[in-house]
Motif scaffolding. Structure first.
Motif, PDB file in Angstrom:
ATOM      1  N   ARG A 169     -29.214  84.171   1.757  1.00  0.00           N
ATOM      2  CA  ARG A 169     -29.794  84.547   0.332  1.00  0.00           C
ATOM      3  C   ARG A 169     -30.565  85.415   0.460  1.00  0.00           C
ATOM      4  N   ASP A 170     -31.227  85.982   1.597  1.00  0.00           N
ATOM      5  CA  ASP A 170     -32.067  87.106   1.448  1.00  0.00           C
ATOM      6  C   ASP A 170     -31.968  87.935   2.769  1.00  0.00           C
ATOM      7  N   ALA A 171     -32.196  89.272   2.408  1.00  0.00           N
ATOM      8  CA  ALA A 171     -31.990  90.426   3.588  1.00  0.00           C
ATOM      9  C   ALA A 171     -32.683  90.048   4.899  1.00  0.00           C
ATOM     10  N   VAL A 172     -33.910  89.237   4.872  1.00  0.00           N
ATOM     11  CA  VAL A 172     -34.605  89.313   6.056  1.00  0.00           C
ATOM     12  C   VAL A 172     -33.786  88.044   6.720  1.00  0.00           C
ATOM     13  N   THR A 173     -33.406  86.978   6.287  1.00  0.00           N
ATOM     14  CA  THR A 173     -32.692  85.888   7.247  1.00  0.00           C
ATOM     15  C   THR A 173     -31.388  86.635   7.469  1.00  0.00           C
ATOM     16  N   PHE A 174     -30.820  87.320   6.435  1.00  0.00           N
ATOM     17  CA  PHE A 174     -29.289  87.930   6.996  1.00  0.00           C
ATOM     18  C   PHE A 174     -29.737  89.148   8.083  1.00  0.00           C
ATOM     19  N   ALA A 175     -30.638  89.808   8.098  1.00  0.00           N
ATOM     20  CA  ALA A 175     -31.001  90.561   9.425  1.00  0.00           C
ATOM     21  C   ALA A 175     -31.395  89.752  10.629  1.00  0.00           C
TER      22      ALA A 175
END
Length: 386
Positions: A169-175
Motif C-alpha cells: 500500500r505504501d512505498a516504504v513497505t514496498f521498498a
C-alpha cells in the motif's frame, strides 16, 4: 468477498529478527506451501496433483526475512485471466472500487493488501497479472526483470513470460520487501532520463490519461531531462496480438499433459483460451516470435542505463464485476495493449498509485532496462516523498 482461498486457515511465523519482522504477507494460490495443496484457482488441480513438501522460493524468502504468512489468496483459474473473476471461487472485493473487479490474475493478493489484511502479498505476472490489479486497487506493484528471480515452487503458465511479483500500500513497505526479494539494496540513485510513451498515453481513455498526468508531473520534477517517444512503432495492438499468440500456446504446452490425463473442469473463457493455444498455426507462432524480437530491440533502444519509460498501467479503471463475456473480451484485449511489452521483452515495471477516475484508481507505470528493478523501486519511494 474474502480474498483468501475458501476453506483454508493457516499462519506460518517468519524468522525472528529478520529485516521484514513485524510484516505479514499472503501468497497467491500458485505458490507452494509445504503440507498444503496448491489449488491454482481450479477445483481439480489440487485433487489431481500431489501436495507439495517444500515452500516455493518466494514464500521461503519472505519467511526467512521475518515476514509472517497469513493465508493463500484467490487467483484467476490457473492464472489465465486479467480481471480477477473466478467462476469457482468467486471475485475478491476491490475495496477501492466496490462493485468493480479487482484485476487479475493476482486478484486475491491485491485485494488482501488493499483491504489492509496484510502488509504485502505475492502475485505472479505473465501478461499483466500484478500490474493490472495494482492499478485497479490503487497499490504499488512490481513485475521484476524476467528470469531474475527463482520461480521454483510457483505454478507456471507461460515460462517465457512468467514472473513473481508483489504488492504494497505504501512505498516504504514496498521498498523493504523489494530489497529482500531482489536481494539488492535500494540505493539512492534516481534515473537521469525519462521517456514518455506518447502512443501508450494516446491509447488510454482520455480520462485515465488526464488522471495520471499529475503523477507524471511529479516524476518530471524528479527527472527533468525528459522527452516523448513512441514505444511501439509497429503498434501497441500488434505487440498485443503477438503476446496473445505466444502466451496461450505456452499455456497449452504447460497444461496439456494434465488436461489430456485428467480432463479437468474449466470455466468457458479459460477452456477457450487453452483450445485456441492448442490450435495456433506454426506460421502464426513464427510471426509472433519475430514481433517479440522487434519489441525487445525497441525497448533496449529506448531504455539505456539510467532511463525510465512512463506509461499508464491500464487504459481505464476497474470495470464492473459480473459483466457478460461479449463485453469483457474487448476490455481484456484493450488491457493487453498496455501490458504486452512485459511478456514480450521482460523488462522490469513498477506501478505507482495516486490517480483516480470517478473515484476508481488507475496507476502510472515506470519501465527500465533489464536488471534495473531497484532503480524503479527507488523512484517510487522518491515520488511518494515528493
Amino acid at each position: 468477498m474474502s480474498p483468501f482461498v475458501p476453506g483454508t486457515d493457516l499462519r506460518i511465523e517468519g524468522r525472528p529478527g529478520g529485516p521484514l519482522s513485524g510484516l505479514t504477507f499472503a501468497a497467491k494460490d500458485l505458490f507452494d506451501l509445504a503440507g498444503h495443496p496448491t489449488g491454482g484457482g481450479n477445483p481439480d488441480w489440487a485433487r489431481q496433483n500431489p501436495v507439495p513438501d517444500h515452500h516455493a522460493w518466494a514464500v521461503r524468502t519472505l519467511l526467512d526475512a521475518g515476514a509472517t504468512l497469513i493465508g493463500k489468496t484467490i487467483t484467476d483459474e490457473v492464472s489465465l485471466g486479467i480481471l480477477g473473476e473466478n467462476a469457482f471461487e468467486g471475485t475478491p472485493l476491490n475495496p477501492a472500487a466496490p462493485g468493480h473487479v479487482p484485476g487479475g490474475s493476482s486478484s486475491g493478493s491485491a485485494s488482501a493488501v488493499a483491504q489492509g489484511l496484510c502488509d504485502t502479498a505475492l502475485g505472479t505476472d505473465t501478461g499483466g497479472s500484478v500490474r493490472v490489479p495494482a492499478s485497479f486497487c490503487g497499490l504499488y506493484g512490481i513485475r521484476p526483470t524476467h528470469g531474475r528471480l527463482d520461480l521454483s515452487g510457483m505454478m507456471q503458465q507461460a515460462p517465457s513470460s512468467d514472473t513473481t511479483g508483489w504488492f504494497a500500500r505504501d512505498a516504504v513497505t514496498f521498498a523493504r520487501v523489494s530489497a529482500v526479494m531482489l536481494d539488492e539494496e535500494i540505493s539512492p540513485a534516481l534515473p537521469t532520463r525519462l521517456v514518455v510513451a506518447t502512443d501508450a498515453f494516446g491509447f488510454a481513455e482520455p480520462a485515465t490519461a488526464a488522471a495520471v498526468a499529475p503523477v507524471l508531473e511529479r516524476l518530471k520534477r524528479l527527472v527533468p531531462d525528459w522527452r516523448e517517444e513512441v514505444m511501439a512503432p509497429a503498434g501497441l495492438v500488434t505487440w498485443a496480438r503477438a503476446q496473445r499468440t505466444l502466451q496461450p500456446v505456452e499455456a497449452w504446452q504447460t497444461f496439456q499433459e494434465w488436461i489430456e490425463r485428467d480432463n479437468p473442469r474449466f470455466a468457458f473463457s479459460v477452456a477457450r483460451g487453452l483450445a485456441l493455444g492448442a490450435m495456433t498455426p506454426e506460421a502464426e507462432r513464427g510471426w509472433a516470435a519475430l514481433v517479440r524480437q522487434e519489441a525487445r530491440g525497441r525497448l533496449r533502444h529506448l531504455l539505456p542505463p539510467g532511463t525510465v519509460l512512463a506509461i499508464p498501467t491500464t487504459p481505464f479503471p476497474a470495470p464492473k464485476a459480473g459483466l457478460p463475456l461479449p463485453v469483457l473480451t474487448p476490455l481484456r484485449d484493450a488491457i493487453l495493449c498496455l501490458c504486452a511489452h512485459g511478456g514480450l521483452a521482460g523488462h522490469p515495471q513498477v506501478t505507482i498509485p495516486g490517480a483516480t477516475v470517478e473515484g476508481r484508481p488507475v496507476g502510472l507505470s515506470l519501465i527500465a532496462a533489464r536488471g534495473a528493478d531497484a532503480m524503479l523501486v527507488r523512484t517510487a519511494l522518491a515520488m511518494e516523498a515528493s
